[in-house]
Design an enzyme around this catalytic site. Structure first.
Site, mmCIF file in Angstrom:
data_model
loop_
_atom_site.group_PDB
_atom_site.id
_atom_site.type_symbol
_atom_site.label_atom_id
_atom_site.label_comp_id
_atom_site.label_asym_id
_atom_site.label_seq_id
_atom_site.Cartn_x
_atom_site.Cartn_y
_atom_site.Cartn_z
ATOM 1 N N GLY A 7 11.902 159.854 -8.232
ATOM 2 C CA GLY A 7 11.782 159.989 -6.781
ATOM 3 C C GLY A 7 12.634 161.136 -6.271
ATOM 4 O O GLY A 7 13.282 161.047 -5.218
ATOM 5 N N ALA A 8 12.601 162.249 -6.991
ATOM 6 C CA ALA A 8 13.558 163.341 -6.764
ATOM 7 C C ALA A 8 13.474 163.980 -5.386
ATOM 8 O O ALA A 8 14.458 164.551 -4.915
ATOM 9 C CB ALA A 8 13.363 164.413 -7.839
ATOM 10 N N MET A 12 16.790 159.061 -1.213
ATOM 11 C CA MET A 12 17.775 158.634 -2.197
ATOM 12 C C MET A 12 17.814 159.594 -3.381
ATOM 13 O O MET A 12 18.879 159.888 -3.928
ATOM 14 C CB MET A 12 17.449 157.211 -2.677
ATOM 15 N N GLY A 96 18.023 150.954 -9.356
ATOM 16 C CA GLY A 96 18.392 150.464 -8.037
ATOM 17 C C GLY A 96 17.187 150.024 -7.229
ATOM 18 O O GLY A 96 17.314 149.646 -6.065
ATOM 19 N N HIS A 153 17.933 147.077 8.287
ATOM 20 C CA HIS A 153 17.646 148.343 7.609
ATOM 21 C C HIS A 153 16.751 149.215 8.479
ATOM 22 O O HIS A 153 16.189 148.754 9.478
ATOM 23 C CB HIS A 153 16.965 148.102 6.260
ATOM 24 N N LYS A 157 11.839 150.843 5.517
ATOM 25 C CA LYS A 157 12.010 149.946 4.369
ATOM 26 C C LYS A 157 10.796 149.032 4.251
ATOM 27 O O LYS A 157 10.343 148.450 5.248
ATOM 28 C CB LYS A 157 13.291 149.122 4.511
ATOM 29 N N GLY A 163 16.741 143.518 -1.062
ATOM 30 C CA GLY A 163 17.202 143.060 -2.370
ATOM 31 C C GLY A 163 18.671 142.659 -2.332
ATOM 32 O O GLY A 163 19.087 141.713 -3.011
#
Length: 265
Positions: A7-8, A12, A96, A153, A157, A163
């Protein structure tokens, strides 16, 4: 250590790449994203105004061929596909990603027999210390206190409860000798009757750009205790992820979590 990031081009992913570039003991060795991403083919650190020589690719084997460890904060299906190749190539993984089903968690555990995996719903050091505090609080307030978990959040999201909130519930339930599946209450509406004292309630808020707020309320008669963690930047998740990478340096196989990484077990 040589690290690839899944997910570059996401929020995140970029935070992880920035943290890796600032690290003195790690180097970016691969960058993965979905084939439809407009970032495919571009340099992974272009957004920082630098050239790393690492191009973002949708080809898993190309993205992982030079890596020791993959850091993955994507979606369950993508993470499982990545991990299958990691376990084949001997690449370790820090996961994560949240929202896994029990069956998917079993798949990850099977992959951990072939490579080393750190998986946690939240990589923040502070959040994991909060988990430990919740464990202690739950044991001390096992009776006479109603337990509610409130999380907030950003609007983007996709899973709820978070989580992290679910992990908080699991930590508390385990400390109390309960099964979260049996005692969790995720929604209340209409005439619900009196609160079951053995239940653990969840409330979810979504809005704006909230990075992540979590509060656990222990409500007794005459007092209430609130244990809260608030994230103002994803940098905390990135730094925790790098600690997890370092933890995996001398481990070849096995399933670990952030309690292992931080010595909280």
């Amino acid at each position: 250590m040589r690290v690839a990031v899944a997910g570059a081009s996401g929020r995140m992913g970029r935070m992880l790449i920035e943290a890796l570039r600032a690290s003195d003991d790690m180097v970016l060795a691969g960058a993965l994203d979905v084939a439809a991403s407009p970032a495919i083919g571009s340099d992974a650190t272009a957004f920082l105004g630098h050239a790393s020589g690492v191009a973002i690719t949708a080809d898993l084997r190309t993205g992982l061929e030079n890596a020791d460890v993959l850091i993955d904060f994507t979606r369950p299906e993508g993470t499982l596909a990545h991990l299958a190749v990691c376990s084949e190539l001997g690449v370790k993984a820090v996961i994560g990603t949240t929202g896994f089903t029990d069956a998917q968690k079993s798949e990850i555990a099977a992959c951990a027999q072939r490579t080393a995996v750190v998986m946690a719903p939240n990589m923040s050091v502070g959040v994991n210390v909060t988990f430990k505090l919740l464990q202690m609080a739950a044991k001390a307030m096992a009776t006479g206190y109603d337990i509610e978990i409130i999380e907030a959040h950003h609007r983007h999201k996709v899973d709820a409860p978070s989580g992290t909130a679910l992990k908080m519930g699991e930590v508390i339930a385990d400390a109390l000798g309960r099964d979260l599946k049996e005692c969790a209450v995720y929604a209340r509406e209409g005439v619900t009757g009196e609160r079951d004292p053995s239940s653990i309630g969840f409330a979810t808020i979504r809005g704006g750009d909230i990075v992540g707020d979590h509060t656990v309320l222990f409500a007794g008669i005459g007092e209430r205790i609130e244990i809260t963690h608030k994230s103002s930047s994803r940098a905390t998740y990135a730094q925790g992820s790098l600690r997890a990478v370092r933890f995996l340096a001398d481990r070849k196989t096995g399933m670990f979590d952030m309690f292992d990484v931080l010595g909280l077990n």
